[in-house]
Design a protein around this motif. Structure first.
Motif, PDB file in Angstrom:
ATOM      1  N   SER A  55       0.865  -1.104  -0.021  1.00  0.00           N
ATOM      2  CA  SER A  55       0.037  -0.025  -0.121  1.00  0.00           C
ATOM      3  C   SER A  55       0.914   1.289   0.008  1.00  0.00           C
ATOM      4  N   THR A  56       2.280   1.123   0.386  1.00  0.00           N
ATOM      5  CA  THR A  56       2.976   2.318   0.240  1.00  0.00           C
ATOM      6  C   THR A  56       3.476   2.575  -1.077  1.00  0.00           C
ATOM      7  N   LEU A  57       3.343   1.614  -2.211  1.00  0.00           N
ATOM      8  CA  LEU A  57       4.101   1.870  -3.210  1.00  0.00           C
ATOM      9  C   LEU A  57       3.124   2.744  -4.181  1.00  0.00           C
ATOM     10  N   THR A  58       4.012   3.453  -4.930  1.00  0.00           N
ATOM     11  CA  THR A  58       3.485   4.647  -5.681  1.00  0.00           C
ATOM     12  C   THR A  58       3.533   4.428  -7.332  1.00  0.00           C
ATOM     13  N   ALA A  59       2.395   4.700  -8.022  1.00  0.00           N
ATOM     14  CA  ALA A  59       2.670   4.615  -9.315  1.00  0.00           C
ATOM     15  C   ALA A  59       3.539   6.015  -9.828  1.00  0.00           C
ATOM     16  N   GLN A  60       3.368   7.026  -9.150  1.00  0.00           N
ATOM     17  CA  GLN A  60       4.325   8.382  -9.442  1.00  0.00           C
ATOM     18  C   GLN A  60       5.928   7.782  -9.042  1.00  0.00           C
ATOM     19  N   SER A 108       5.264  15.349 -15.295  1.00  0.00           N
ATOM     20  CA  SER A 108       4.954  14.134 -16.080  1.00  0.00           C
ATOM     21  C   SER A 108       5.930  13.020 -15.660  1.00  0.00           C
ATOM     22  N   GLU A 109       5.147  11.744 -15.939  1.00  0.00           N
ATOM     23  CA  GLU A 109       5.834  10.599 -15.447  1.00  0.00           C
ATOM     24  C   GLU A 109       6.106   9.597 -16.821  1.00  0.00           C
ATOM     25  N   PRO A 110       7.590   9.290 -16.816  1.00  0.00           N
ATOM     26  CA  PRO A 110       8.080   8.539 -17.968  1.00  0.00           C
ATOM     27  C   PRO A 110       7.642   7.276 -17.875  1.00  0.00           C
ATOM     28  N   GLU A 111       7.257   6.533 -19.191  1.00  0.00           N
ATOM     29  CA  GLU A 111       6.508   5.357 -19.284  1.00  0.00           C
ATOM     30  C   GLU A 111       7.465   4.386 -18.745  1.00  0.00           C
ATOM     31  N   VAL A 112       6.999   3.294 -17.864  1.00  0.00           N
ATOM     32  CA  VAL A 112       7.687   2.159 -17.235  1.00  0.00           C
ATOM     33  C   VAL A 112       7.227   0.894 -17.830  1.00  0.00           C
ATOM     34  N   PRO A 113       8.096   0.110 -18.281  1.00  0.00           N
ATOM     35  CA  PRO A 113       7.814  -1.116 -18.802  1.00  0.00           C
ATOM     36  C   PRO A 113       7.114  -2.107 -17.697  1.00  0.00           C
ATOM     37  N   ILE A 114       5.928  -2.669 -18.110  1.00  0.00           N
ATOM     38  CA  ILE A 114       5.234  -3.553 -16.962  1.00  0.00           C
ATOM     39  C   ILE A 114       4.966  -4.825 -17.691  1.00  0.00           C
ATOM     40  N   GLN A 115       4.711  -5.856 -16.769  1.00  0.00           N
ATOM     41  CA  GLN A 115       4.515  -7.194 -16.990  1.00  0.00           C
ATOM     42  C   GLN A 115       2.896  -7.388 -17.536  1.00  0.00           C
ATOM     43  N   VAL A 127       4.365  12.423  -4.688  1.00  0.00           N
ATOM     44  CA  VAL A 127       3.010  12.219  -4.769  1.00  0.00           C
ATOM     45  C   VAL A 127       2.484  13.653  -4.200  1.00  0.00           C
ATOM     46  N   ASN A 128       2.375  13.886  -3.017  1.00  0.00           N
ATOM     47  CA  ASN A 128       1.997  15.231  -2.392  1.00  0.00           C
ATOM     48  C   ASN A 128       3.111  16.245  -1.946  1.00  0.00           C
ATOM     49  N   ARG A 129       4.274  15.870  -2.458  1.00  0.00           N
ATOM     50  CA  ARG A 129       5.421  16.684  -2.292  1.00  0.00           C
ATOM     51  C   ARG A 129       6.527  16.004  -3.275  1.00  0.00           C
ATOM     52  N   TYR A 130       7.137  17.027  -3.995  1.00  0.00           N
ATOM     53  CA  TYR A 130       8.419  16.615  -4.692  1.00  0.00           C
ATOM     54  C   TYR A 130       8.007  15.974  -6.066  1.00  0.00           C
TER      55      TYR A 130
END
Length: 524
Positions: free
Chosen positions: A300-305, A440-447, A433-436
């Motif tokens: 739950s602490t992992l961020t997509a950002q 835009s976010e670069p695309e990350v290769p995903i499974q 997320v709410n600081r720093y």
């Protein structure tokens, strides 16, 4: 312990005195009651924790490839993630399974799938954990049958089946049967495993999912141990002798972000459980007093950002678990806020553990933070918070009643809401997320799971039904229903059905016919 108390500028002897801390009674030595400092005298000097990476994707063959990859890269234990249809007792060709086959774990419909899942892996030489609950009895029977077919010696099989259905009603939702019938299956597995697979842990009492749902550290301790006490009492009521099954009980905790609090949480849980087992349940064996636990870093602490930040979060959480004395650890992939982890992400997660084990020096000393004012104050504070929750649970009429009324769920929901308010207000900082944050976010290769895998799995289970011995299958399913009606341990009947090539959905369906299904009804 309040937020202000956790954020003290410093701790000293006065804090311990205020909490009634007694070093002789509360601390002791590693490997000795009350096991605050760890369950083994030498801890990781004698043996490192098991590095167990959680994995399962698509079908059995695809998951088998990932297991072989992890074993080749130094993992020391396997951990199986099952897809949602398998978790809630539906076969891959059931309309309820459409679009979910193999999506969040591996699809297992029959013992033949289980054989494919572990093809080429010596099951009596590796420890396997299976995250499965409502259908745990079926999947364990399939695992043992597959191992026997491969030539493995059943008595040497080592591992864990989660089999903790109470936390499903509280926080996760993959339940099937009403609570009393689900509890019967739990105790049936505990009793059967003690005779059939004596090196197996027949339950992993899990706080992880409650913490993921928003529970505080104190709630995670209290509700997990309260569930554990409920299972112990149920097993005793079923006629099992406490020192016969208690040494094989295991636990599963979350390794979250607050570094000092998490280390203290693990220590407090150990101390509480030792006292509960000795004083409440009268266990005589020191092995029955030991709280052995697996830990997993906090999903739950992992961020997509800025997902690369998750590598740092995971390392800190893993270090807290190690300093807290874990017996087994899974580290999350940095990309798991986006999808199932890629091979690269899984390798980095495993290397995180290996660096901690071999380069950091923390494995050289048992409980190196023991005696720290901050650690001991937090350990005792969390212990007292958990004990206060025990009293509130008893006032509700016990854990089963508290769950049925929705009281436990409400406590967790209130904690989750309070935290989210703090994040929204910027009081709780989530980096990236709410600081720093970045614009835009670069695309990350995903499974990505190939959709053809679902079609192949559907065809496979249908072909199995067409070629199996219909007479043997019919008799085996009928025997499950009779045993479910009349009483007695269900595991022998389930095992016979597995050997007759009955599927997960068919066995679960037979039990549904007799037991019915649980429908949540909160009456707070």
């Amino acid at each position: 312990m309040s937020k202000a108390e956790r954020e003290k500028a410093f701790y000293d002897a006065a804090d311990l005195e205020a909490l009634g801390f007694d070093a002789g009674q509360d601390l002791g030595e590693p490997g000795a009651f009350p096991f605050t400092r760890g369950i083994q005298p030498t801890m990781y000097r004698g043996r490192l924790w098991t590095m167990r990476q959680y994995a399962g994707m698509g079908d059995a063959e695809e998951s088998n490839r990932r297991y072989r990859y992890l074993l080749a890269n130094g993992t020391s234990g396997l951990s199986v993630a099952f897809d949602l249809p398998t978790q809630i007792g539906y076969d891959s060709d059931d309309p309820m399974a459409l679009g979910e086959v193999g999506r969040v774990g591996v699809a297992i419909d029959s013992v033949e799938d289980m054989e494919r899942l572990f093809a080429g892996i010596a099951l009596d030489h590796v420890s396997t954990s299976m995250t499965i609950n409502a259908t745990a009895s079926i999947l364990l029977a399939m695992y043992v049958t597959a191992a026997r077919r491969s030539g493995a010696e059943t008595k040497k099989l080592a591992g864990t089946v989660q089999n903790d259905v109470l936390k499903e009603y509280i926080a996760r939702g993959t339940y099937i049967y009403p609570i009393p019938q689900a509890m019967r299956l739990v105790t049936d597995v505990i009793g059967w495993a003690a005779e059939t697979v004596p090196e197996w842990n027949p339950i992993s009492i899990s706080g992880y999912h409650m913490r993921e749902a928003g529970a505080t550290a104190a709630q995670e301790i209290a509700f997990t141990l309260a569930n554990g006490m409920t299972y112990v009492q149920a097993a005793i009521d079923a006629g099992l002798e406490v020192d016969r099954f208690a040494p094989r009980l295991s636990f599963f905790f979350n390794a979250h972000n607050d570094f000092l609090e998490e280390i203290s949480k693990f220590r407090a849980a150990r101390r509480l459980w030792a006292r509960v087992m000795r004083d409440r349940f009268g266990a005589k064996s020191p092995r029955s007093w030991m709280l052995r636990f697996h830990s997993q870093t906090a999903g739950s602490t992992l961020t997509a950002q800025q997902p690369e930040n998750n590598i740092v979060r995971t390392a800190i959480q893993a270090l807290a678990a190690v300093l807290g004395g874990t017996q087994s650890l899974h580290t999350n992939g940095y990309d798991e806020a986006l999808a199932l982890p890629t091979e690269e992400a899984a390798r980095i997660a495993l290397r995180t553990q290996q660096i901690l084990a071999h380069e950091s020096g923390v494995a050289a000393t048992a409980d190196p933070l023991g005696g720290s004012y901050a650690i001991e104050a937090r350990t005792s504070g969390l212990e007292q918070e958990a004990e206060a929750y025990f009293a509130r649970i008893e006032a509700q009429g016990g854990m089963l009643r508290a769950i049925e009324r929705g009281w436990v769920q409400g406590e967790i929901q209130a904690a989750a809401y309070a935290y989210q308010q703090a994040v929204d207000a910027g009081e709780a900082v989530v980096v990236g997320v709410n600081r720093y944050a970045r614009e835009s976010e670069p695309e990350v290769p995903i499974q990505r799971i190939d959709e053809a895998l679902e079609r192949g799995q559907v065809e496979r289970v249908r072909a199995l039904r067409a070629r199996r011995d219909a007479g043997r299958w019919t008799a085996a399913i009928a025997a499950i229903k009779v045993r479910a009606h009349e009483g007695g341990n269900l595991m022998p009947a389930i095992t016979e059905a597995v050997e007759a090539l009955a599927t997960v959905g068919e066995i679960a369906g037979a039990l549904r016919e007799v037991f019915g299904e649980y429908r949540e009804s909160v009456t707070v």
